[in-house]
Design a protein around this motif. Structure first.
Motif, PDB file in Angstrom:
ATOM      1  N   TYR A   1       0.845  -1.208   0.000  1.00 52.38           N
ATOM      2  CA  TYR A   1       0.000   0.000   0.000  1.00 52.38           C
ATOM      3  C   TYR A   1       0.879   1.256   0.000  1.00 52.38           C
ATOM      4  N   PHE A   2       1.834   1.299   0.928  1.00 47.09           N
ATOM      5  CA  PHE A   2       2.706   2.473   1.014  1.00 47.09           C
ATOM      6  C   PHE A   2       3.664   2.565  -0.172  1.00 47.09           C
ATOM      7  N   ARG A   3       4.116   1.433  -0.687  1.00 46.61           N
ATOM      8  CA  ARG A   3       5.003   1.458  -1.853  1.00 46.61           C
ATOM      9  C   ARG A   3       4.289   2.017  -3.078  1.00 46.61           C
ATOM     10  N   LEU A   4       3.031   1.653  -3.251  1.00 47.62           N
ATOM     11  CA  LEU A   4       2.263   2.177  -4.390  1.00 47.62           C
ATOM     12  C   LEU A   4       2.081   3.691  -4.284  1.00 47.62           C
ATOM     13  N   ILE A   5       1.750   4.158  -3.093  1.00 51.53           N
ATOM     14  CA  ILE A   5       1.604   5.608  -2.906  1.00 51.53           C
ATOM     15  C   ILE A   5       2.949   6.294  -3.140  1.00 51.53           C
ATOM     16  N   SER A   6       4.022   5.706  -2.618  1.00 51.72           N
ATOM     17  CA  SER A   6       5.361   6.291  -2.814  1.00 51.72           C
ATOM     18  C   SER A   6       5.703   6.391  -4.293  1.00 51.72           C
ATOM     19  N   ARG A   7       5.380   5.350  -5.052  1.00 50.19           N
ATOM     20  CA  ARG A   7       5.669   5.360  -6.481  1.00 50.19           C
ATOM     21  C   ARG A   7       4.919   6.505  -7.174  1.00 50.19           C
ATOM     22  N   MET A   8       3.645   6.723  -6.788  1.00 48.19           N
ATOM     23  CA  MET A   8       2.861   7.803  -7.394  1.00 48.19           C
ATOM     24  C   MET A   8       3.420   9.176  -7.005  1.00 48.19           C
TER      25      MET A   8
END
Length: 198
Positions: free
Chosen positions: A93-100
């Motif tokens: 979840y946090f990795r996806l937000i970080s990528r965005m």
């Protein structure tokens, strides 16, 4: 207003909101959050100021939508991976937000500046809590989160830590570390504190 006219207005509302959001995002990158007005946003979107204020009563509401959109995309992905262990789903979840966030660094910087200018950290409860709390409850039911952990507090700790990491990343633009690397180590600290104890 007839039912047909109301139906047409209801269909236009999301499209108008999207136009305003996209106009705001472009202007924030071009001019900065502080130097962009709602009148500028309305003009860029091809709407009236009144329409702009109907969709976004305050310019500070736009960074809130930015946050929610990213979190919603991340939730969609992690809800599809229910077979994975909960701590890994939280990391994802946090990795996806970080990528965005990393994909558009200047937009992210301006949105974070806007969020703080609108007193976001004080006025708004983190929008991530509603996403994280059910995940943590699921983790307790599966034996992957300590049963004595207050899941609401754990969700708040994860959210607070992550927001702090983003602020640090925005502030230290020249850092060689990626947001994902910074977030992974901070999130792992919280996750290690809430794992089941022998």
């Amino acid at each position: 207003m007839t039912a047909t006219e109301q139906g047409a207005a209801d269909r236009r509302a999301p499209a108008t909101s999207d136009l305003l959001y996209e106009a705001a995002a472009a202007l924030f990158v071009e001019r900065g959050y502080e130097d962009t007005t709602m009148a500028d946003i309305a003009e860029r979107a091809g709407t009236s100021r009144r329409t702009a204020f109907n969709h976004f009563p305050s310019k500070g509401d736009i960074p809130m939508l930015w946050t929610r959109r990213m979190a919603d995309r991340a939730v969609e992905v992690i809800t599809e991976s229910t077979e994975e262990e909960v701590p890994e789903r939280i990391r994802a979840y946090f990795r996806l937000i970080s990528r965005m966030v990393e994909a558009e660094p200047e937009l992210s910087r301006q949105m974070m500046l806007g969020w703080t200018a609108a007193i976001g950290p004080i006025r708004y409860e983190s929008q991530l809590l509603a996403d994280l709390t059910p995940l943590l409850r699921d983790g307790q039911e599966r034996g992957q989160v300590d049963p004595g952990v207050d899941v609401a507090e754990a969700a708040r700790a994860l959210s607070d830590v992550y927001i702090g990491v983003i602020f640090r990343w925005v502030r230290d633009q020249g850092t060689p570390r990626t947001l994902r690397t910074m977030a992974d180590s901070a999130i792992d600290l919280v996750l290690s504190a809430i794992r089941p104890h022998a």
